[in-house]
Design a protein around this motif. Structure first.
Motif, PDB file in Angstrom:
ATOM      1  N   THR A   1     -32.124  -9.928  -7.131  1.00  4.57           N
ATOM      2  CA  THR A   1     -31.732 -11.196  -7.049  1.00  4.57           C
ATOM      3  C   THR A   1     -32.880 -12.288  -6.754  1.00  4.57           C
ATOM      4  N   SER A   2     -32.543 -13.642  -7.037  1.00  5.69           N
ATOM      5  CA  SER A   2     -33.599 -14.585  -6.481  1.00  5.69           C
ATOM      6  C   SER A   2     -32.825 -15.705  -5.995  1.00  5.69           C
ATOM      7  N   LYS A   3     -33.486 -16.609  -5.099  1.00  5.38           N
ATOM      8  CA  LYS A   3     -33.043 -17.501  -4.397  1.00  5.38           C
ATOM      9  C   LYS A   3     -34.092 -18.616  -4.592  1.00  5.38           C
ATOM     10  N   ALA A   4     -33.619 -19.988  -4.544  1.00  2.90           N
ATOM     11  CA  ALA A   4     -34.549 -21.184  -4.542  1.00  2.90           C
ATOM     12  C   ALA A   4     -35.323 -21.533  -3.261  1.00  2.90           C
ATOM     13  N   SER A   5     -34.656 -20.760  -2.283  1.00  5.04           N
ATOM     14  CA  SER A   5     -34.989 -21.128  -0.947  1.00  5.04           C
ATOM     15  C   SER A   5     -35.210 -19.803  -0.172  1.00  5.04           C
ATOM     16  N   ASN A   6     -36.217 -19.395   0.881  1.00  2.88           N
ATOM     17  CA  ASN A   6     -36.686 -18.313   1.427  1.00  2.88           C
ATOM     18  C   ASN A   6     -35.593 -18.193   2.536  1.00  2.88           C
TER      19      ASN A   6
ATOM     20  N   LEU B   1     -42.185 -14.714  -2.606  1.00  5.62           N
ATOM     21  CA  LEU B   1     -41.642 -15.832  -1.636  1.00  5.62           C
ATOM     22  C   LEU B   1     -41.376 -16.908  -2.583  1.00  5.62           C
ATOM     23  N   ALA B   2     -40.428 -17.940  -2.079  1.00  5.85           N
ATOM     24  CA  ALA B   2     -40.136 -19.371  -2.725  1.00  5.85           C
ATOM     25  C   ALA B   2     -41.360 -20.189  -2.413  1.00  5.85           C
ATOM     26  N   THR B   3     -41.627 -20.844  -3.432  1.00  2.00           N
ATOM     27  CA  THR B   3     -42.740 -21.938  -3.005  1.00  2.00           C
ATOM     28  C   THR B   3     -42.419 -23.212  -3.681  1.00  2.00           C
ATOM     29  N   SER B   4     -43.073 -24.367  -3.333  1.00  4.22           N
ATOM     30  CA  SER B   4     -42.594 -25.614  -3.680  1.00  4.22           C
ATOM     31  C   SER B   4     -43.495 -25.970  -4.856  1.00  4.22           C
ATOM     32  N   THR B   5     -42.909 -27.001  -5.639  1.00  3.62           N
ATOM     33  CA  THR B   5     -43.772 -27.676  -6.637  1.00  3.62           C
ATOM     34  C   THR B   5     -44.810 -28.864  -6.376  1.00  3.62           C
ATOM     35  N   ASN B   6     -46.034 -28.848  -7.126  1.00  6.77           N
ATOM     36  CA  ASN B   6     -47.018 -29.782  -6.395  1.00  6.77           C
ATOM     37  C   ASN B   6     -47.188 -30.694  -7.649  1.00  6.77           C
TER      38      ASN B   6
ATOM     39  N   THR C   1     -27.406 -15.466   7.693  1.00 10.58           N
ATOM     40  CA  THR C   1     -28.567 -16.252   7.369  1.00 10.58           C
ATOM     41  C   THR C   1     -29.749 -15.427   7.333  1.00 10.58           C
ATOM     42  N   TYR C   2     -30.368 -15.182   6.151  1.00 11.37           N
ATOM     43  CA  TYR C   2     -31.674 -14.546   5.962  1.00 11.37           C
ATOM     44  C   TYR C   2     -32.735 -15.238   5.829  1.00 11.37           C
ATOM     45  N   THR C   3     -34.061 -15.130   6.447  1.00 15.64           N
ATOM     46  CA  THR C   3     -35.185 -15.741   6.129  1.00 15.64           C
ATOM     47  C   THR C   3     -36.219 -14.893   5.947  1.00 15.64           C
ATOM     48  N   LEU C   4     -36.913 -15.173   4.384  1.00 12.52           N
ATOM     49  CA  LEU C   4     -37.851 -14.260   3.834  1.00 12.52           C
ATOM     50  C   LEU C   4     -39.361 -15.080   4.385  1.00 12.52           C
ATOM     51  N   ASN C   5     -40.095 -14.125   5.276  1.00 12.45           N
ATOM     52  CA  ASN C   5     -41.538 -14.713   5.672  1.00 12.45           C
ATOM     53  C   ASN C   5     -42.773 -14.183   4.980  1.00 12.45           C
ATOM     54  N   ASP C   6     -42.363 -12.989   4.338  1.00 13.71           N
ATOM     55  CA  ASP C   6     -43.489 -12.332   3.747  1.00 13.71           C
ATOM     56  C   ASP C   6     -43.205 -11.329   2.784  1.00 13.71           C
ATOM     57  N   VAL C   7     -43.800 -11.067   1.614  1.00 14.70           N
ATOM     58  CA  VAL C   7     -43.374  -9.830   0.775  1.00 14.70           C
ATOM     59  C   VAL C   7     -43.543  -8.402   1.500  1.00 14.70           C
ATOM     60  N   THR C   8     -42.951  -7.556   1.162  1.00 15.16           N
ATOM     61  CA  THR C   8     -42.874  -6.035   2.020  1.00 15.16           C
ATOM     62  C   THR C   8     -43.433  -5.277   1.236  1.00 15.16           C
ATOM     63  N   ASN C   9     -44.294  -5.442  -0.066  1.00  9.80           N
ATOM     64  CA  ASN C   9     -45.039  -4.506  -0.739  1.00  9.80           C
ATOM     65  C   ASN C   9     -44.338  -3.016  -0.982  1.00  9.80           C
ATOM     66  N   GLY C  10     -43.037  -3.225  -1.496  1.00  8.90           N
ATOM     67  CA  GLY C  10     -42.334  -2.377  -1.860  1.00  8.90           C
ATOM     68  C   GLY C  10     -41.327  -1.492  -0.579  1.00  8.90           C
TER      69      GLY C  10
ATOM     70  N   LEU D   1     -38.582  -4.989  10.002  1.00 13.06           N
ATOM     71  CA  LEU D   1     -39.740  -5.640   9.668  1.00 13.06           C
ATOM     72  C   LEU D   1     -39.537  -6.853   9.796  1.00 13.06           C
ATOM     73  N   SER D   2     -39.959  -7.362  11.150  1.00 14.88           N
ATOM     74  CA  SER D   2     -39.521  -8.599  11.436  1.00 14.88           C
ATOM     75  C   SER D   2     -40.469  -9.683  10.878  1.00 14.88           C
ATOM     76  N   SER D   3     -41.803  -9.315  10.628  1.00 10.47           N
ATOM     77  CA  SER D   3     -42.851 -10.190  10.043  1.00 10.47           C
ATOM     78  C   SER D   3     -42.538 -10.569   8.580  1.00 10.47           C
ATOM     79  N   ALA D   4     -41.539  -9.766   8.192  1.00  7.44           N
ATOM     80  CA  ALA D   4     -41.437  -9.988   6.683  1.00  7.44           C
ATOM     81  C   ALA D   4     -40.001 -10.668   6.465  1.00  7.44           C
ATOM     82  N   VAL D   5     -39.043 -10.315   7.366  1.00 12.06           N
ATOM     83  CA  VAL D   5     -37.616 -10.802   7.188  1.00 12.06           C
ATOM     84  C   VAL D   5     -36.836 -10.848   8.427  1.00 12.06           C
ATOM     85  N   THR D   6     -36.242 -12.005   8.833  1.00 15.10           N
ATOM     86  CA  THR D   6     -35.587 -12.184  10.132  1.00 15.10           C
ATOM     87  C   THR D   6     -34.372 -12.595   9.734  1.00 15.10           C
TER      88      THR D   6
END
Length: 521
Positions: free
Chosen positions: A245-250, A102-107, A258-267, A78-83
């Motif tokens: 688990t959880s991470k402060a960064s995507n 996904l991790a988000t930023s504070t505003n 090194t993993y990059t989360l781009n979108d939720v995978t809906n299960g 699922l390259s659109s969600a995780v690379t």
């Protein structure tokens, strides 16, 4: 000196002297030819050094670093969600990741209109802030004395405009925020993600600034006080191989991947597969063999080139009597074989062959793959190829698939030797034992020695003639040529003096004869 050109004798003195000087110039022509041969020879040596240096550069750029040689291939279902990307130390693994958030930023958005103007600070003013990053770590600055501090200071110049202040806040890297104003409000976003972000007002000047920027929640608070976030950042939440688990960064690293989360995978689970990039390694080695073959073919061609001793460099007069094509063909033979059987190059080729055939016994070696023949690389069957290599790609691919690290070490590994000096300091360098050096390191050492030896003999573009052997010979020939040209000038003057004297005598005899004839008449 007055030259009399045959007016009395009727002889073509110019032609006679010219013909006499041609004979006198024969030794000078030989010196000039010898100088030209040395210059051609120097250029041939330098072209060989360029060839060797280019191959050395190729090895350094493509065969030295493990990250360039031992690459990994990573795929995602699922390259659109995780690379992901993997470094050379990662294992060949399959990982299942389910992304829930996904991790988000504070505003932070001001809750009152901006009242800041150029009169807010009448003089240069230092504001002090503390920043906590999304992962909960404190942002630190390095003071002029080298100490660390969690208080971040900015100096607001007197008369600074709103645009100046916002630009200064955004450009302070330790703050890690992006700030802009729009519709009378100020918006700040933390550049990193995570739920731990916060900004604390430390001194009164900072309180004044942020109050005027519209953050009224700090107007009535004692310092230090923390700005109230409009939107609190979130940590990324996911399950990896069944572990929630959880991470402060995507973007995060686990076991050298090194993993990059781009979108939720809906299960659904995204499967990340890491494997050796066998194609890359095969290509690197095949290209290396091709480059090596090209190099030794050109060197062997030069050291075995036919020498045509009857074809000496042409003089300017000889060139004028020939067509351009004739001159080109003549000089092609005249330049041939000038470094034939050269001991430096011939020895270098022998050393290279020996270096490639010797097994590797250094760190990280595998007795199953410690020689080129064991991974499908051998010399060709044609003896006229003079040691060229041929690659059995099927066998090479099998060896790389079985133990890529051992194949890499055979080419670029080495046993490292640590020595301790009298003062207790230590230094580490490659072993000097041939078998404990990878093949490319052996070749680079041989190339370095060869280039150095050739430079002593033929120099390089930046060398003066006095710095290398052929150059010193050219300097000596130049001195001989200068002396001989001076001698030729003296000889030519002597010939003209002698012919001028003859002309004067004939003229005098003619005058006397005419006088006597007149008297008899």
């Amino acid at each position: 000196m007055v030259r009399i050109g045959g007016l009395a004798s009727g002889m073509d003195i110019d032609t006679i002297v010219s013909d006499l000087m041609k004979a006198e110039r024969i030794p000078l022509d030989k010196l000039t030819q010898k100088k030209q041969v040395l210059e051609w020879q120097r250029d041939d040596y330098r072209s060989m050094n360029t060839l060797l240096s280019d191959f050395d550069d190729y090895i350094f750029d493509n065969m030295t670093l493990q990250k360039d040689f031992l690459k990994k291939t990573v795929t995602s279902s699922l390259s659109s969600a995780v690379t992901a990307t993997a470094n050379t130390n990662s294992g060949n693994v399959n990982t299942a990741i389910v992304v829930d958030k996904l991790a988000t930023s504070t505003n932070w958005i001001s809750n009152s209109p901006i009242t800041y103007d150029q009169n807010t600070f009448a003089s240069d003013t230092v504001i002090q802030l503390k920043v906590t990053n999304g992962d909960g770590t404190q942002s630190m600055v390095t003071n002029s004395d080298g100490t660390k501090s969690d208080v971040i200071e900015l100096t607001i110049k007197a008369g600074s405009t709103l645009e100046d202040v916002l630009k200064q806040l955004s450009s302070k890297k330790e703050l890690g925020i992006n700030v802009f104003a729009e519709n009378g409000k100020v918006a700040m976003t933390k550049n990193d993600t995570g739920s731990g972000s916060s900004i604390t007002i430390v001194n009164e000047a900072a309180k004044t600034l942020f109050t005027d920027l519209g953050f009224q929640d700090v107007a009535n608070s004692a310092v230090p006080s923390t700005l109230t976030a409009t939107t609190t950042g979130d940590n990324a939440e996911f399950t990896i191989n069944g572990l929630a688990t959880s991470k402060a960064s995507n973007t995060f690293e686990i076991n050298n991947v090194t993993y990059t989360l781009n979108d939720v995978t809906n299960g659904k689970a995204a499967t990340i597969s890491v494997s050796n990039d066998t194609d890359n390694m095969v290509d690197k080695i095949v290209q290396f063999v091709n480059k090596y073959n090209e190099m030794i073919e050109k060197i062997n061609g030069k050291v075995s080139e036919t020498r045509y001793r009857d074809y000496q460099p042409l003089s300017d007069e000889e060139k004028e009597a020939m067509t351009e094509k004739q001159v080109e063909l003549w000089e092609e033979k005249a330049k041939s074989g000038l470094i034939k059987n050269d001991s430096i190059l011939a020895s270098s080729l022998t050393k290279m062959r020996t270096a490639l055939y010797s097994p590797y016994t250094g760190t990280g070696g595998n007795s199953d793959f410690n020689q080129l023949a064991e991974i499908g690389i051998k010399t060709t069957n044609n003896y006229r190829d003079n040691g060229k290599l041929t690659v059995d790609e099927t066998k090479l691919r099998e060896a790389i698939t079985k133990d890529p690290q051992a194949v890499f070490q055979m080419f670029s590994g080495a046993t490292r030797i640590t020595t301790t000096a009298a003062d207790g300091s230590t230094s580490t360098k490659d072993s000097t034992v041939l078998s404990e050096l990878g093949l490319t390191k052996r070749l680079r050492n041989i190339i370095s020695d060869t280039v150095e030896s050739i430079e002593k003999k033929a120099g390089k573009l930046t060398s003066s003639n006095s710095q290398f052997l052929i150059g010193r010979n050219i300097v000596d020939l130049n001195s001989q040529i200068d002396r001989f040209e001076n001698r030729l000038t003296q000889i030519e003057n002597r010939y003209w003096k002698q012919f001028s004297a003859m002309e004067s005598a004939i003229q005098k005899a003619n005058s006397q004869s005419a006088y006597l004839m007149q008297q008899f008449a």
